[in-house]
Design an enzyme around this catalytic site. Sequence first.
Site, mmCIF file in Angstrom:
data_model
loop_
_atom_site.group_PDB
_atom_site.id
_atom_site.type_symbol
_atom_site.label_atom_id
_atom_site.label_comp_id
_atom_site.label_asym_id
_atom_site.label_seq_id
_atom_site.Cartn_x
_atom_site.Cartn_y
_atom_site.Cartn_z
ATOM 1 N N SER A 35 -8.043 19.380 -8.380
ATOM 2 C CA SER A 35 -8.530 18.877 -7.091
ATOM 3 C C SER A 35 -9.583 19.791 -6.476
ATOM 4 O O SER A 35 -9.362 20.995 -6.308
ATOM 5 C CB SER A 35 -7.362 18.738 -6.100
ATOM 6 O OG SER A 35 -6.475 17.739 -6.502
ATOM 7 N N HIS A 66 -11.375 14.012 -7.822
ATOM 8 C CA HIS A 66 -11.180 13.858 -9.266
ATOM 9 C C HIS A 66 -12.123 12.760 -9.769
ATOM 10 O O HIS A 66 -11.754 11.579 -9.781
ATOM 11 C CB HIS A 66 -9.727 13.482 -9.580
ATOM 12 C CG HIS A 66 -8.751 14.578 -9.333
ATOM 13 N ND1 HIS A 66 -8.327 15.438 -10.319
ATOM 14 C CD2 HIS A 66 -8.120 14.968 -8.200
ATOM 15 C CE1 HIS A 66 -7.467 16.310 -9.808
ATOM 16 N NE2 HIS A 66 -7.335 16.041 -8.521
ATOM 17 N N HIS A 88 -2.590 11.557 -12.259
ATOM 18 C CA HIS A 88 -1.336 12.165 -11.839
ATOM 19 C C HIS A 88 -0.177 11.182 -11.954
ATOM 20 O O HIS A 88 -0.364 9.966 -11.869
ATOM 21 C CB HIS A 88 -1.423 12.629 -10.372
ATOM 22 C CG HIS A 88 -2.507 13.620 -10.100
ATOM 23 N ND1 HIS A 88 -3.824 13.234 -9.938
ATOM 24 C CD2 HIS A 88 -2.478 14.968 -9.960
ATOM 25 C CE1 HIS A 88 -4.557 14.319 -9.708
ATOM 26 N NE2 HIS A 88 -3.769 15.373 -9.717
ATOM 27 N N TYR A 90 2.021 10.628 -9.707
ATOM 28 C CA TYR A 90 2.202 9.894 -8.452
ATOM 29 C C TYR A 90 1.241 8.710 -8.303
ATOM 30 O O TYR A 90 1.430 7.867 -7.423
ATOM 31 C CB TYR A 90 2.078 10.828 -7.238
ATOM 32 C CG TYR A 90 0.749 11.515 -7.059
ATOM 33 C CD1 TYR A 90 -0.386 10.835 -6.628
ATOM 34 C CD2 TYR A 90 0.629 12.884 -7.291
ATOM 35 C CE1 TYR A 90 -1.597 11.473 -6.458
ATOM 36 C CE2 TYR A 90 -0.577 13.545 -7.125
ATOM 37 C CZ TYR A 90 -1.681 12.829 -6.701
ATOM 38 O OH TYR A 90 -2.892 13.471 -6.530
ATOM 39 N N GLU A 91 0.223 8.631 -9.154
ATOM 40 C CA GLU A 91 -0.675 7.479 -9.111
ATOM 41 C C GLU A 91 -0.065 6.253 -9.788
ATOM 42 O O GLU A 91 -0.674 5.179 -9.780
ATOM 43 C CB GLU A 91 -2.006 7.834 -9.784
ATOM 44 C CG GLU A 91 -2.810 8.882 -9.020
ATOM 45 C CD GLU A 91 -4.043 9.321 -9.778
ATOM 46 O OE1 GLU A 91 -5.010 8.535 -9.849
ATOM 47 O OE2 GLU A 91 -4.032 10.453 -10.319
ATOM 48 N N ALA A 118 -5.439 23.000 -7.867
ATOM 49 C CA ALA A 118 -5.315 23.494 -6.499
ATOM 50 C C ALA A 118 -3.833 23.491 -6.158
ATOM 51 O O ALA A 118 -3.121 22.540 -6.459
ATOM 52 C CB ALA A 118 -6.086 22.594 -5.538
ATOM 53 N N MET A 219 1.137 19.431 -8.053
ATOM 54 C CA MET A 219 1.603 18.129 -8.522
ATOM 55 C C MET A 219 1.012 17.772 -9.885
ATOM 56 O O MET A 219 0.812 16.600 -10.185
ATOM 57 C CB MET A 219 1.235 17.049 -7.495
ATOM 58 C CG MET A 219 1.765 17.293 -6.101
ATOM 59 S SD MET A 219 1.145 16.091 -4.901
ATOM 60 C CE MET A 219 1.730 16.829 -3.358
ATOM 61 N N SER A 220 0.736 18.769 -10.714
ATOM 62 C CA SER A 220 0.085 18.503 -12.002
ATOM 63 C C SER A 220 0.390 19.618 -12.987
ATOM 64 O O SER A 220 1.319 20.400 -12.794
ATOM 65 C CB SER A 220 -1.436 18.384 -11.803
ATOM 66 O OG SER A 220 -1.992 19.647 -11.448
ATOM 67 N N ASN A 243 -3.957 26.789 0.327
ATOM 68 C CA ASN A 243 -3.320 27.067 1.606
ATOM 69 C C ASN A 243 -2.035 27.831 1.319
ATOM 70 O O ASN A 243 -1.560 27.854 0.182
ATOM 71 C CB ASN A 243 -3.014 25.763 2.363
ATOM 72 C CG ASN A 243 -2.095 24.854 1.566
ATOM 73 O OD1 ASN A 243 -2.424 24.441 0.457
ATOM 74 N ND2 ASN A 243 -0.938 24.539 2.115
ATOM 75 N N HIS A 255 -4.915 16.984 2.292
ATOM 76 C CA HIS A 255 -5.759 16.928 1.097
ATOM 77 C C HIS A 255 -7.174 17.412 1.421
ATOM 78 O O HIS A 255 -7.844 18.006 0.573
ATOM 79 C CB HIS A 255 -5.798 15.498 0.554
ATOM 80 C CG HIS A 255 -6.421 15.388 -0.803
ATOM 81 N ND1 HIS A 255 -5.942 16.071 -1.906
ATOM 82 C CD2 HIS A 255 -7.514 14.700 -1.249
ATOM 83 C CE1 HIS A 255 -6.687 15.795 -2.955
ATOM 84 N NE2 HIS A 255 -7.649 14.976 -2.588
#
Length: 293
Positions: A35, A66, A88, A90-91, A118, A219-220, A243, A255
């Site tokens: 990301s 992306h 991902h 979650y997609e 990220a 998340m990846s 962060n 995001h």
Amino acid sequence: MHVHEVIPRSEYEAAAAWLRERLPSRPRLGLVLGSGLAALAEAVEEAAIWSFPEIPGFPAATVEGHPGRVIAGRLEGHPVLVLQGRAHFYEGYSVQRITFPIRVMQLLGVRMLILTNAAGGLNPAFRPGDVMIVRDHIGLPGMAGMNPLRGPNEADWGPRFPELSRAYDPALRALAREVGEAEGLPVHEGVYVMLAGPSFETPAEVRFLRMIGADAVGMSTVPEVIVACHGGMRVLALSGISNVLNPEAFEPPTHEEVLQAGRVLAPRLLTLIRGVLRRLPHEAGSELSKPHA
């Protein structure tokens, strides 16, 4: 789309054949950009570019930051195949589908994989803009059954029960540390934990993740690493800390914050990656293919 998808070998072979006909050279190195880090692809020379949907079987990337492109060319003299963005879980894709490009890289002869992402910092010593070399991971979705190797095993692709205690190549990690020190970059080593997403973590979840030993959360990456290791690739993974999460003074992440941090992180990650590649020989059968140190 089924969460537990089993992709037939013919699909992987078809994608590899499609790319093989078009590649300007045989790639030995794969690179996955996370990301906000897509700008790293601009460093690739003599680039040939295809969008994910052009390639049979590749999942479309739908998240901002992306672009979802495959770029073949050269970086520091090495023939590379770059994923500019990733799909991902979650997609809505299965873990087999999101790791589809990694298996195709294996079929194309890629022997080393560098992944970037990220991530939110869990370690209180981290600061936004820092880089974490991944030393180990905790794959919570995989521990709950969402493992990309679920289903029949192709023995000539890798073992039924791959060993992951040295998934993140020690010699490559040492090279990345060396480059970071030489360039004066804020580089740490730590443990990456993967959550399924897409919701960000609650304060209670942040406390839990810290308690189980995680230094950064995203998340990846973990499913890609599992497939790469199954296929015998050497792996280096770099997390850009976008962060820092403090459960006692919680500021909800966004995001947009991730993408903004990418503008600082992209040049730092490029410096690290270029530095590592400069320290690797270019000839066939070289350090790219050697086992873990």
